[in-house]
Design an enzyme around this catalytic site. Sequence first.
Site, short mmCIF file in Angstrom:
data_model
loop_
_atom_site.label_atom_id
_atom_site.label_comp_id
_atom_site.label_asym_id
_atom_site.label_seq_id
_atom_site.Cartn_x
_atom_site.Cartn_y
_atom_site.Cartn_z
N HIS A 70 59.63 17.42 -40.01
CA HIS A 70 59.08 16.15 -39.81
C HIS A 70 57.67 15.95 -40.44
O HIS A 70 57.36 14.70 -41.00
CB HIS A 70 58.79 16.01 -38.04
CG HIS A 70 58.05 14.96 -37.72
ND1 HIS A 70 58.98 13.66 -37.72
CD2 HIS A 70 57.13 14.42 -36.83
CE1 HIS A 70 58.49 12.57 -37.16
NE2 HIS A 70 57.46 13.08 -36.60
N GLU B 72 54.90 22.54 -35.60
CA GLU B 72 55.98 22.30 -36.38
C GLU B 72 56.29 23.52 -37.16
O GLU B 72 57.13 24.36 -37.05
CB GLU B 72 56.46 21.03 -37.23
CG GLU B 72 57.75 21.22 -37.56
CD GLU B 72 58.30 19.76 -38.56
OE1 GLU B 72 59.60 19.60 -38.48
OE2 GLU B 72 57.31 19.17 -39.05
#
Length: 405
Positions: free
Chosen positions: A302, A313
């Site tokens: 992302h 992440e």
Amino acid sequence: MTGTDIAVTGLGLVTPAGIGTTASWAGVRAGRPAAAADPALDGHPVTISCRVPGWDADALLGARRAHRLDRFTQFALVAAAEAIADAGLDPATWDGARVGVILGCADGGPGTVEEQHRVLVERSPRHVSPLLLPMQLPNMLAGQTAMEFGATGPNLVVATACASGTTAIGTARDLLLLDRCDLVLTGGSEAMITPLVMAGFARMGTLSCRTDDPAAASRPFETDRDGFVAGEGAGVLILERAADARARGARLRARVAGYGASADAHHLTSPHPEGTGLEAAMRAALADAGCRPSDVGHVNAHGTATRLNDLTEAKVVRRVLGDPLVTSTKGVTGHLLGAAGAIEAAFTVLGLEEQVVPPTANLDVPDPDCDLKLTTTATTTRYDLALSNSLGFGGQNAVLALARA
């Protein structure tokens, strides 16, 4: 492959890297950032964005048609036409009742809303366009696409913020597995670079303020990243059962092998600090694909270039997968919001086809706290499985497992 494999047989892209799949992929492979000064944002705290270059809706759709469509729908119709042609399909000959349209969008048509609100305030209610609602409603993205191509099967728009495009593809896959349709036009589209929306993002502190050097502003996983650059565009994929595609002699570009989704149930805008929701979605996608973490050769992250998202992440990718090659194509395109997941899924398909992992643009000094094997140039490598991650406001997580055909 089994009889329930879902294949990607067509791609269509309209992105800040270029109009069309060839131009978009070339820009991403080369790592050419698309961010630039945006005159429409003069006087704003942040005056840069990633616009689709050379967009001429009148030329692409016809002036009369274009003027009755918001920008987010214009993008989708052009991308869908390319995807249909790429799949070797002819809407004049298909059974429309077996063709679905499942698209993602975070906001609908804010450009139309803002324009007509000015008409309301500066003139009168009687001057507001009767096309206001048909142009700006999010569901018209799928509705107009269905009308354009004669698709009378399942039809809907999903809204999971910046995970919308990925959620749409996962939903489309489920419909094919349930035999609700035989073909699905799926993906996402977004056109949120408007004065009001951008003012809102700026007030939240999510945008990069590197306005003196726009091309270097989108810096995923970089030590000195300071926020995302907003982008616009659309990505449409044609999905069908692999057995059906082979029977009609179609090219299988890749397979949608698995899908996972979850909610953080944690915060309005920030990811869970331990990434528990993203981890659940990644593990669900792998389980759905019948694959192990060690099978993943590439992650299209992302990677928004916001401090919390990148750090969270990175921790999850390392914890779940170890050290696959990781890239964020947002260094080139900026953050395309509700369309991001669809466009990034298309880039992941192209990477699988060519056995290349595209670069993360502007990655000069990787954040040491983001302990990932990040690519800075287009990297040729052999891999059969990739994950494409998407996260959205409200704690939305969606992950696709994409495999070589």
